[in-house]
Structures are given as structure tokens and as C-alpha cells.
Enzyme design. Sequence first.
Site, PDB file in Angstrom:
ATOM      1  CB  VAL A   1      -3.046   4.039   0.234  1.00 45.13           C
ATOM      2  CG1 VAL A   1      -4.347   3.235   0.200  1.00 45.13           C
ATOM      3  CG2 VAL A   1      -2.763   4.660  -1.127  1.00 45.13           C
TER       4      VAL A   1
ATOM      5  CG  LEU B   1      -2.258  -0.633   1.218  1.00 45.43           C
ATOM      6  CD1 LEU B   1      -2.995  -0.356   2.528  1.00 45.43           C
ATOM      7  CD2 LEU B   1      -3.095  -0.154   0.057  1.00 45.43           C
ATOM      8  CG  ASP B   2       1.182   3.913  -3.361  1.00 50.00           C
ATOM      9  OD1 ASP B   2       2.083   3.071  -3.525  1.00 50.00           O
ATOM     10  OD2 ASP B   2       0.504   4.381  -4.302  1.00 50.00           O
ATOM     11  N   PRO B   3       2.360   4.800   0.909  1.00 50.73           N
ATOM     12  CG  PRO B   3       4.547   5.554   1.292  1.00 50.73           C
ATOM     13  CD  PRO B   3       3.650   4.999   0.219  1.00 50.73           C
TER      14      PRO B   3
END
Length: 307
Positions: free
Chosen positions: A44, A40-42
Amino acid sequence: MENKDGFLVINKDKGCTSHDCVKQIRKLLNTRKVGHTGTLDPEVIGTLPIAIGSATRFIQYLPQGKTYIGQIKLGIRTNTDDIHGEIINQKCWPKISDEKLDQYLNKFRGLIKQIPPKVSSVHVNGERAYKKSFNNENFELAPREVKIDELILMKWDQINGIIELKINCSAGTYIRAIARDLGEILNSEGCLLQLKRISACGFHEKNSIKISDIKKGIDQKNASNFIIPTISALNHISTLILNKEEDINFWQTGRAIKFDINYFNEGNNFDNKKPIKVVDKRKMLLGIGFLNKELTNINPKLVLNAK
């Protein structure tokens, strides 16, 4: 904590990387065998399943679908395809009805091709794309096929140019790419404003927990209550029950089991391309197998407690 095999469903906070979560769980549970099921992108937030112990070996057999709720900001294009990047272009968005906007969304439903953001973890000649991007290297990413099983227009804010969507998609789908491409289709620009993952790999946010709550659980000696047994994460896979000690011994020594439809739970579907979870009569997980092409034997692929 005695039982360290299974899955923790983390409710990830903004600003924390997926690897940060893994490191914290390793430290909390005092085990190195920890892995997440997909980055997961930071920025998100939401559902991040984390495998512990022997569960790490079963990640590839989990359901691959993921569900997000996200907001897209029209009128802005950035170098990262989200609101946190450097703005590279701005353009007015069209005046459009909900019905017409939903028609445009049809272009993103089903099997589609999308080009990942340049700031992404995609490999380019052995190096992550985001590293090349940060080094200002020129490179192109090839389109990749992904599947959007469900795309629902939740809200359209015409005044502020913000679209809220619910997206059920295959692994490898970039919502940032959808934001960028939707902006282009609307003769504007687009970037991802915010994103929350509400389910992943068969796990839902209603079963998720903050890492801070796990810390409290360890202090109160009940952290094991948060761990979902591996077998519970494999309910979508057909089940083979081994009742005989002879068959269990064959299995644990890596030998094939003769196929007998009576060994399967009623209603199970099977072919030689689908994994089969193997359990004993107490429903203890023994591993994963596959039918051979002749449908005569079940060959071990993953064996727990191998001898």
C-alpha cells in the site's frame, strides 16, 4: 536539526513497511523516539503519519478516520485477499450496471461487521494472524465492527472486472476484507488490486513528503520545515488556556485545575469523556486533560515538562 517534536507525514512507497519508514526516520533524525500512527501494508502506498519526540505520546488523541482509493479485482480469490497472494479460486464476475453495483455497496456503508484477512496483524492467542497463516495453522478470526463513513464508486470496468472505490473509514478497517466480501456478494470472487491511502489521522497526502526529500532537507539544513507541530495536529480537540503561573505550576506538578468555562476558547464543546488540550497564553502545548464527572476540575492525563 533542533526541533524534533511533531509529526512527519510520509508518502510511503510500495514495498516499504511502516516499520522500515520508522527506522529510516530514527536514523535520519538521530533519535529513538519515533513511532507511526498505524500500519500500512508493504504494497500500500500513500499517507503514513510518523510521530517524533514527545508527539509519540499524543498519537492516541489524533483523529482516527482514514481515507483510501483502491481497486478491487473481481473473479479472483487469494489466501491474502490481495492480488499478491496465492490464488485459491477463480470465478466469472457478473454483468452489472454502475447503478446496481452501487446498490450492492450499500451493504458496506455505515457500521458493518467484517472478518479481517488471515494474513493480517490481528492477534490470535498472543500471536499475529499472519504468522499462524504462514505456518499453515488452522484458526478463525472473529468478526469486528468497523465504520464506513463514505464509500464512493469511482469507476467500474466491466470488461476487466475492476472496481475503483474511495473509502473513508474508521481505524481497523481492512480494505482487503471489503474486496473479498464484495466478490462474494456479487456471486464471484474478489481481491484487492492496489491501494493508496490519501489521508490518515487528520493528515492529508498534500502535506506528505518522500523520505528521500527529508534526506535532502537534512543536507540543506531545512528538514525542520517538514515537521508539523504537535498542537497543529490537535485542532479537533477543545482548548483550555492557562494564563496564571500558579495554574501552570499546578498542572506541571500533576494537580487538577479548577474548571472555569472562561479558560476555554469560544465555541469549544466539552464533557468528561472528551480529551482537552491544555496550553499557556503563548499557545504552547502543556498536555492533555479530562473533566471529572462532576465537571468541577480538569485532571491531568498527559503532562509535558512535568515537575
